[in-house]
Write an enzyme that holds these catalytic residues in place. Sequence first.
Site, PDB file in Angstrom:
ATOM      1  N   HIS A  57       0.847  -1.195   0.000  1.00 34.79           N
ATOM      2  CA  HIS A  57       0.000   0.000   0.000  1.00 34.79           C
ATOM      3  C   HIS A  57       0.884   1.247   0.000  1.00 34.79           C
ATOM      4  O   HIS A  57       1.379   1.669   1.046  1.00 34.79           O
ATOM      5  CB  HIS A  57      -0.906   0.021   1.237  1.00 34.79           C
ATOM      6  CG  HIS A  57      -1.936  -1.063   1.271  1.00 34.79           C
ATOM      7  ND1 HIS A  57      -3.017  -1.073   0.423  1.00 34.79           N
ATOM      8  CD2 HIS A  57      -2.054  -2.161   2.059  1.00 34.79           C
ATOM      9  CE1 HIS A  57      -3.762  -2.139   0.680  1.00 34.79           C
ATOM     10  NE2 HIS A  57      -3.201  -2.816   1.656  1.00 34.79           N
ATOM     11  N   HIS A  83      -0.844  -6.676  -5.134  1.00 34.56           N
ATOM     12  CA  HIS A  83      -0.921  -7.906  -4.346  1.00 34.56           C
ATOM     13  C   HIS A  83      -0.326  -9.035  -5.168  1.00 34.56           C
ATOM     14  O   HIS A  83      -0.449  -9.067  -6.397  1.00 34.56           O
ATOM     15  CB  HIS A  83      -2.390  -8.217  -4.014  1.00 34.56           C
ATOM     16  CG  HIS A  83      -2.652  -9.676  -3.766  1.00 34.56           C
ATOM     17  ND1 HIS A  83      -3.164 -10.513  -4.751  1.00 34.56           N
ATOM     18  CD2 HIS A  83      -2.469 -10.447  -2.661  1.00 34.56           C
ATOM     19  CE1 HIS A  83      -3.284 -11.733  -4.250  1.00 34.56           C
ATOM     20  NE2 HIS A  83      -2.867 -11.728  -2.998  1.00 34.56           N
ATOM     21  N   HIS A 126       0.390  -5.931 -17.681  1.00 33.23           N
ATOM     22  CA  HIS A 126      -0.101  -7.133 -18.358  1.00 33.23           C
ATOM     23  C   HIS A 126       0.933  -7.712 -19.321  1.00 33.23           C
ATOM     24  O   HIS A 126       0.962  -8.940 -19.518  1.00 33.23           O
ATOM     25  CB  HIS A 126      -1.410  -6.819 -19.084  1.00 33.23           C
ATOM     26  CG  HIS A 126      -2.592  -6.798 -18.160  1.00 33.23           C
ATOM     27  ND1 HIS A 126      -3.271  -7.941 -17.812  1.00 33.23           N
ATOM     28  CD2 HIS A 126      -3.203  -5.781 -17.496  1.00 33.23           C
ATOM     29  CE1 HIS A 126      -4.257  -7.629 -16.976  1.00 33.23           C
ATOM     30  NE2 HIS A 126      -4.231  -6.321 -16.769  1.00 33.23           N
ATOM     31  N   GLY A 143      -7.818 -21.647  11.576  1.00 30.19           N
ATOM     32  CA  GLY A 143      -7.257 -21.307  12.878  1.00 30.19           C
ATOM     33  C   GLY A 143      -5.871 -20.714  12.796  1.00 30.19           C
ATOM     34  O   GLY A 143      -5.076 -20.834  13.734  1.00 30.19           O
TER      35      GLY A 143
END
Length: 316
Positions: A112, A122, A161, A274
């Site tokens: 960011h 990302h 791209h 978890g």
Amino acid sequence: MMSIRTEAVRDYLLALQDRICTQLEKEDGKAEFLQDNWSRTHADQAGEDESAGPVLGGGGETRILSKGAIFEQAGVNFSHVTGTCLPPSATAARPELAGRSFAALGVSLVIHPENPYVPTSHANVRFCLAEKEGEKPVWWFGGGYDLTPYYPFVEDIIGWHRAARAACKPFGKDVYPRFKEWCDRYFFLKHRDEPRGVGGLFFDDLNEWGFERSFAFMRAIGDSYLNAYLPIVQQRKDHLWTAQQREFQLYRRGRYVEFNLVYDRGTLFGLQSGGRTESILMSMPPLVSWRYDYHPQAGSEEARLYELLPARDWLS
């Protein structure tokens, strides 16, 4: 018999994390990554109700760069976790894997920048192995990368791209179009009826090429990420910006948060299995805002983003 080289995958991912962090620190020139090693053993969950979810082991290293000269926050996470049963996010589309134990290895990162003219980006690459006594192991690779601009430049999107297509080219002409289209479908906010960004690559459940070729493809994607992203950073990092543009960036970051918490497979896998919450949610931006029923003024720079978001062939 095909060899599943889990340790080779682990070695590659750890080296990839090192290389990406080193290059991001060099590019930023101010801040350094904080390293947070973590682990969880099955003994940590002794006495827990396994029916509520898998008993998890393993660990990883989360690296966070904050308040840099360019990057407001960048997280580059390595994890290697094991569990007694795959969570629902992993078996919803593949119910035949329910009840299998698993090992999952990956590097995931989100960057960011502070400057609204530098896009958020990302990337992740991962390997999963699911096993059950008396049955053949099932394995697959996944990953990709995508770009989320706020004030987009067409030449940046095309360059992004092109780099993605170049990484895919050695594996077949159909690979880039296939995984580009998958990315467009995946990074889409159904409740907003809009894409999160301008796409890139996304692939999952990749095993039809065999282990070695699939592993080579994962490496090609991981190795090409900074080749795609850093030229954009270098081109836009000195672009002057205003408080109004910063406000729009924070508003659009809200879409990023919505996607990650509602749809993202990696986030859901981590939370349902978890996993370590701090590491899973390192993808969240440090500052974000929402505005009720906001619409940019017609003809404005902000409106141009919405014109460029719809999926298209950027390289035609």
